[in-house]
Scaffold this motif. Sequence first.
Motif, PDB file in Angstrom:
ATOM      1  N   VAL A 119       0.284   6.663  -0.007  1.00  0.00           N
ATOM      2  CA  VAL A 119      -0.218   5.286  -0.025  1.00  0.00           C
ATOM      3  C   VAL A 119      -0.917   5.044  -1.365  1.00  0.00           C
ATOM      4  CG1 VAL A 119      -1.604   3.529   1.168  1.00  0.00           C
ATOM      5  CG2 VAL A 119      -0.639   5.435   2.482  1.00  0.00           C
ATOM      6  N   GLY A 126       2.512   1.607   1.156  1.00  0.00           N
ATOM      7  CA  GLY A 126       2.637   2.884   1.865  1.00  0.00           C
ATOM      8  C   GLY A 126       4.117   3.200   1.972  1.00  0.00           C
ATOM      9  N   SER A 127       4.681   2.969   3.150  1.00  0.00           N
ATOM     10  CA  SER A 127       6.127   3.100   3.313  1.00  0.00           C
ATOM     11  C   SER A 127       6.846   2.177   2.339  1.00  0.00           C
ATOM     12  CB  SER A 127       6.500   2.707   4.750  1.00  0.00           C
ATOM     13  OG  SER A 127       7.893   2.521   4.846  1.00  0.00           O
ATOM     14  N   TYR A 156       6.306  -2.925   5.567  1.00  0.00           N
ATOM     15  CA  TYR A 156       4.957  -3.207   5.079  1.00  0.00           C
ATOM     16  C   TYR A 156       3.968  -2.293   5.806  1.00  0.00           C
ATOM     17  CZ  TYR A 156       7.460  -7.369   3.597  1.00  0.00           C
ATOM     18  OH  TYR A 156       8.381  -8.219   3.052  1.00  0.00           O
ATOM     19  N   THR A 157       3.067  -1.700   5.053  1.00  0.00           N
ATOM     20  CA  THR A 157       2.032  -0.848   5.642  1.00  0.00           C
ATOM     21  C   THR A 157       0.712  -1.614   5.623  1.00  0.00           C
ATOM     22  OG1 THR A 157       3.120   1.187   4.917  1.00  0.00           O
ATOM     23  CG2 THR A 157       0.753   1.328   5.393  1.00  0.00           C
ATOM     24  N   LYS A 207       6.495  -3.515  -0.195  1.00  0.00           N
ATOM     25  CA  LYS A 207       7.459  -2.401  -0.153  1.00  0.00           C
ATOM     26  C   LYS A 207       7.787  -1.990  -1.587  1.00  0.00           C
ATOM     27  CE  LYS A 207       9.718  -4.436   3.867  1.00  0.00           C
ATOM     28  NZ  LYS A 207      10.957  -5.061   4.334  1.00  0.00           N
TER      29      LYS A 207
END
Length: 135
Positions: free
Chosen positions: A26, A77-78, A82-83, A107
């Motif tokens: 992250v 993050g990922s 969306y994180t 993203k």
Amino acid sequence: MNYKDLVKTALKYRENAYSPYSNFKVGAAVLFESGKVYGGCNIENASFGATNCAERSAIFKGVSEGENKILAIAIVGSLEEYTYPCGICRQVISEFGDENIKVILAKNEEDYIVKDMSEILPGAFTKGDLERNNK
Ligand code: THU
């Protein structure tokens, strides 16, 4: 700094993630009222509870340098979805700004959404709650 540049900074800091336990990287970038941007990554620990999220790494850097008002924070993050910031980070973000803080979930630098802090932490517990009840 525009949102795209903030996301680029978050992506850059994501590369510094120390996440040997989760393998989940992250990165975060925080724009403060001064115009300065501070980046951070998640930093894990063999004692899992000592882990620090990317958002708090970035915020604590800025606050340590004398910043106290967040205008926007970008989080990557990922790279597939969306994180969103965890609950503790939502609380820490809200400590240093108002309900209009922009939370940019990305993203990549071309694909991001923007949320208001009030949308992702409605009814936040704030210093106002303490002030009103400590008279
Ligand atoms: N993590 C963050 O850095 N930010 C978040 O908002 C969600 C979780 C990190 C903590 C840990 O290193 C890994 O992601 C898995 O939880």
